[in-house]
Design a protein around this motif. Structure first.
Motif, PDB file in Angstrom:
ATOM      1  N   ALA A  97      -9.118 -14.575 -11.725  1.00 52.58           N
ATOM      2  CA  ALA A  97      -8.158 -13.635 -11.921  1.00 52.58           C
ATOM      3  C   ALA A  97      -7.765 -12.845 -10.681  1.00 52.58           C
ATOM      4  CB  ALA A  97      -8.269 -13.010 -13.036  1.00 52.58           C
TER       5      ALA A  97
ATOM      6  N   GLY B 120     -11.449 -11.613 -23.536  1.00 56.92           N
ATOM      7  CA  GLY B 120     -10.711 -11.272 -22.091  1.00 56.92           C
ATOM      8  C   GLY B 120     -11.038  -9.666 -21.807  1.00 56.92           C
TER       9      GLY B 120
ATOM     10  N   THR C 277      -7.722 -18.538 -18.545  1.00 57.34           N
ATOM     11  CA  THR C 277      -8.824 -18.166 -18.195  1.00 57.34           C
ATOM     12  C   THR C 277      -9.551 -19.552 -17.357  1.00 57.34           C
ATOM     13  OG1 THR C 277     -11.283 -17.371 -18.359  1.00 57.34           O
ATOM     14  CG2 THR C 277     -10.174 -18.914 -20.317  1.00 57.34           C
TER      15      THR C 277
ATOM     16  N   LEU D  43      -5.819 -10.520 -19.744  1.00 51.54           N
ATOM     17  CA  LEU D  43      -6.758 -11.744 -19.742  1.00 51.54           C
ATOM     18  C   LEU D  43      -6.966 -11.816 -21.131  1.00 51.54           C
ATOM     19  CD1 LEU D  43      -9.243 -10.182 -17.208  1.00 51.54           C
ATOM     20  CD2 LEU D  43      -7.580 -11.912 -16.775  1.00 51.54           C
TER      21      LEU D  43
END
Length: 366
Positions: A126, A147, A89, A46
């Motif tokens: 995600a 992230g 994202t 991330l």
């Protein structure tokens, strides 16, 4: 050259934490390596606020990625062993749905009609991707900067979703200094007349506001030590100076201007505003009855690695220590690594020897 980027369609409607919902939303992602038959070798990355899903080169896209030296065959995140997923994202403008996307209900760009965005929304998107790929549990979830906060939300909202976690230069909650800097960045964008309440175009674009926002960011991403080492008080040659009152005179000013020029038109201003505010809103205390430590202790992992940098002024080392202690409170076996990289917050992008030297043995032990 073909594009390695792929897209995953999110469930419709996709409910947002702070109200509202998305229809026909998607996230962009890339993968490296092969998923094992038992589907137990998946790692998800991330990202921070501005990177795309292109963390490293591959056959379909040989262009170097933003974490090129960290990820690949034989590298610290070894794709000969691991199946690696990097997701752009939610809210970004690098392929995932966000303010710069088309609203399928109107056919127009969302702009400020995009629902209020939280990092929990990004985490849930995600998680949908991971489940959509048929992966029941990640071997490791890696989060850098913003992230890293998204990763903490992911682990909190989806218990037992990962066996291990690598937390890099992040925080359990935004502290006043980081909030203040991001507030100034947003103000610079909003006060640019061309922002026009989010209704800009290529002809009337908030270049000045975005430039100031980027310069402020770069100043906080690096350390005073590095500024002194790289630029000292070296002045520009006379022909390099701007021919206007109070124009750039020092090399460091020219460096910041160059960074800003490369960024301004490569990232959507409204996406920047949404993601910046989402970072300020994030708070693990919401998961611990008002205590960030208690919120962290509710995350249950087998192993965790927390890495921080002594020169990071945006996410200082004290916040990394807090994360390590909090995750230990949840029963995880936590390794804490404090690096003296001179590059400050951005060190994870450039100090591959330091970060890779911590990440490689940790992943090898899993």
């Amino acid at each position: 050259m073909t594009d390695a980027r792929r897209y995953f369609e999110l469930a419709t409607p996709f409910a947002m934490k702070r109200g509202g919902e998305l229809h026909g939303a998607r996230v962009a992602y890339e993968t490296w390596g092969q998923l094992s038959a038992s589907r137990d070798n998946a790692i998800m990355i991330l990202t921070g606020l501005s990177p795309s899903a292109h963390a490293a080169s591959c056959a379909d896209d040989p262009e170097s990625g933003w974490w090129e030296d960290m990820l690949g065959p034989g590298k610290p995140i070894d794709t000969d062993r691991w199946f690696v997923i990097c997701v752009n994202t939610l809210g970004s403008c690098k392929g995932s749905s966000g303010p710069a996307s088309t609203n399928p209900e109107t056919g127009n760009t969302y702009r400020l009609d995009f629902p209020e965005l939280s990092l929990e929304d990004a985490a849930n998107a995600a998680a949908e991707l991971v489940h959509g790929l048929g992966i029941g549990q990640l071997a490791c979830l890696i989060g850098n900067s913003m992230g890293g906060m998204t990763a903490l939300a992911y682990l909190s909202l989806h218990p037992a979703s990962a066996r291990a976690h690598i937390s890099i230069s992040t925080a359990a909650q935004a502290q006043p200094f980081a909030i203040a800097i991001r507030s100034l960045q947003r103000e610079a964008i909003r006060l640019d007349p061309n922002w026009n309440h989010g209704r800009y175009d290529d002809t009337h674009y908030p270049d000045t506001g975005m430039s100031i926002a980027r310069k402020l960011g770069v100043i906080t991403y690096r350390s005073a030590m590095e500024w002194v080492g790289r630029f000292a008080r070296i002045r520009l040659d006379s022909e390099q100076r701007e021919d206007e009152p109070f124009g750039a005179e020092f090399q460091v000013e020219s460096y910041l201007a160059g960074h800003a020029r490369r960024f301004v038109r490569s990232f959507d201003p409204n996406s920047y505003l949404y993601l910046s505010r989402a970072s300020d809103w994030f708070d693990m205390a919401e998961y611990g009855n008002g205590s960030a430590a208690a919120g962290l202790a509710r995350i249950h992992l087998q192993r965790a690695l927390v890495i921080g940098v002594s020169t990071d002024i945006l996410f200082p080392l004290s916040q990394q220590e807090e994360l390590a202690e909090g995750l230990r409170g949840g029963g995880a076996d936590v390794d804490f690594v404090a690096l003296d990289s001179p590059q400050g917050h951005d060190a994870f992008l450039v100090d591959i020897a330091g970060f890779g030297g911590a990440i490689a043995p940790f992943l090898a032990s899993l």
